[in-house]
Enzyme design. Structure first.
Site, mmCIF file in Angstrom:
data_model
loop_
_atom_site.group_PDB
_atom_site.id
_atom_site.type_symbol
_atom_site.label_atom_id
_atom_site.label_comp_id
_atom_site.label_asym_id
_atom_site.label_seq_id
_atom_site.Cartn_x
_atom_site.Cartn_y
_atom_site.Cartn_z
ATOM 1 N N LEU A 170 -2.867 4.745 -0.508
ATOM 2 C CA LEU A 170 -4.288 4.394 -0.556
ATOM 3 C C LEU A 170 -4.402 2.908 -0.203
ATOM 4 C CD1 LEU A 170 -6.807 6.005 -1.110
ATOM 5 C CD2 LEU A 170 -6.608 5.453 -3.526
ATOM 6 N N HIS A 171 -4.470 2.640 1.113
ATOM 7 C CA HIS A 171 -4.322 1.264 1.608
ATOM 8 C C HIS A 171 -5.442 0.316 1.148
ATOM 9 C CE1 HIS A 171 -1.240 2.750 4.397
ATOM 10 N NE2 HIS A 171 -2.081 3.687 4.759
ATOM 11 N N ASP A 172 -6.660 0.574 1.648
ATOM 12 C CA ASP A 172 -7.723 -0.432 1.541
ATOM 13 C C ASP A 172 -8.179 -0.751 0.115
ATOM 14 O OD1 ASP A 172 -7.619 -0.666 4.267
ATOM 15 O OD2 ASP A 172 -9.347 0.617 4.646
ATOM 16 N N THR A 225 0.823 -1.220 0.000
ATOM 17 C CA THR A 225 0.000 0.000 0.000
ATOM 18 C C THR A 225 0.854 1.266 0.000
ATOM 19 O OG1 THR A 225 -0.266 0.124 2.421
ATOM 20 C CG2 THR A 225 -1.820 -1.265 1.209
#
Ligand SMILES: [Ca+2]
Length: 313
Positions: free
Chosen positions: A242-244, A196
């Site tokens: 922008l992890h998720d 991420t």
């Protein structure tokens, strides 16, 4: 091949919001059976509210949103308002939700969905602390064999930690829950910080969201603007990670990601390193592999996909 049935377990969070929007924009590949909220970035009352705000932003007030657990299994709740703002969705001004919260508890919904559907057809997508998933596995051990896959955002290996020097936030908040999930025997795919932190919202990528010119495009640009201030300062990077959305992007385009099938264990005892994901990346133990631990992403391909799909909403 039909769309994959998924349950998104989430603590929105701006990046959770983008992950949910991407899923709802991709009906060919993804059928969202429902959302379960969990305490994490902000307390449960806010994550349950934010999940509904996001569904309404996507024009999908029909999606079932269930509230789950309001605290970790064995520890005091740690939240992240310092990253996401007081509401968890700071940035855009979005209306209060009018769609209802379901009566059924999120954990019971997960158990029921897995029991009602054919074994191996429901994928769980946890985007926050793993409390709801672990509770479901403890309450109904029979579901472990029925889970198609758990694709989660959490942990880190080379990037180590973002909430402590050793631990990533989602795993740190509920390490006991993570330990249960990683020992469950269900197939697991992990999007750690190693991935991420390569999915950075640069100025150009933020402009592309804004240029969509729809309420969704504008809201996503304003959300990523908001948490960018914190992350750019922290990491001195060219944009916020922008992890998720890596989780839902993986369901659509698994070819964008590469990793290794390795053993991952969770540190649950040491106060110094609690919540650390001890991934045997180099294969130096004889512990059996239990997770596909991703290490890289085609970031341009990821943002192209995201921008194209968000423009549909
Ligand atoms: Ca999250």
């Amino acid at each position: 091949m039909g769309a994959r049935k998924i349950i998104i377990d989430t603590d929105p969070g701006q990046d959770d919001a983008v992950a949910i929007l991407l899923a709802l924009a991709s009906p060919e590949e993804i059928e969202v059976m429902g959302l379960t909220a969990v305490a994490g970035n902000v307390p449960l009352s806010l994550t349950a509210r934010n999940a509904r705000i996001v569904c309404e932003l996507a024009g999908r007030p029909d999606v079932a949103v269930h509230a789950g657990c309001d605290r970790p299994l064995g520890r005091r709740l740690v939240t992240a308002e310092h990253v996401h703002g007081e509401t968890g969705l700071n940035g855009p001004v979005l209306p209060d939700p009018t769609m209802p919260l379901q009566q059924e508890h999120g954990v019971d919904f997960i158990i029921r969905a897995l029991r009602e559907q054919e074994p191996g057809t429901v994928t769980l997508c946890p985007l926050g602390p793993l409390t709801n998933i672990a509770m479901a596995l403890v309450k109904a051990p029979d579901i472990a064999d029925r889970i198609a896959e758990i694709v989660l955002m959490g942990g880190a290996y080379f990037e180590v930690g973002n909430i402590t020097p050793a631990a990533e936030f989602n795993i740190y908040v509920d390490p006991q829950a993570a330990d249960i999930v990683f020992k469950s025997g269900a197939p697991i795919t992990v999007m750690p910080l190693d991935v991420t932190h390569k999915a950075l919202v640069t100025r150009q990528r933020n402009d592309a969201f804004r240029a969509i010119g729809t309420p969704v495009g504008t809201a996503v640009a304003e959300m990523t603007d908001f948490f960018e201030r914190f992350d750019k300062e922290k990491y001195a990077s060219e944009g916020a990670p922008l992890h998720d959305p890596c989780v839902t992007a993986y369901l659509i385009r698994p070819d964008l990601f590469t990793g290794r099938h390795v053993n991952v264990e969770i540190e649950t005892c040491s106060e110094l390193t609690i919540g650390m994901t001890v991934a045997d990346w180099w294969g130096v133990t004889d512990r059996a592999p239990n997770a596909m631990f991703m290490g890289d992403v085609d970031a341009d391909g990821f943002f192209d996909l995201l921008t194209e799909r968000l423009a549909r909403l």
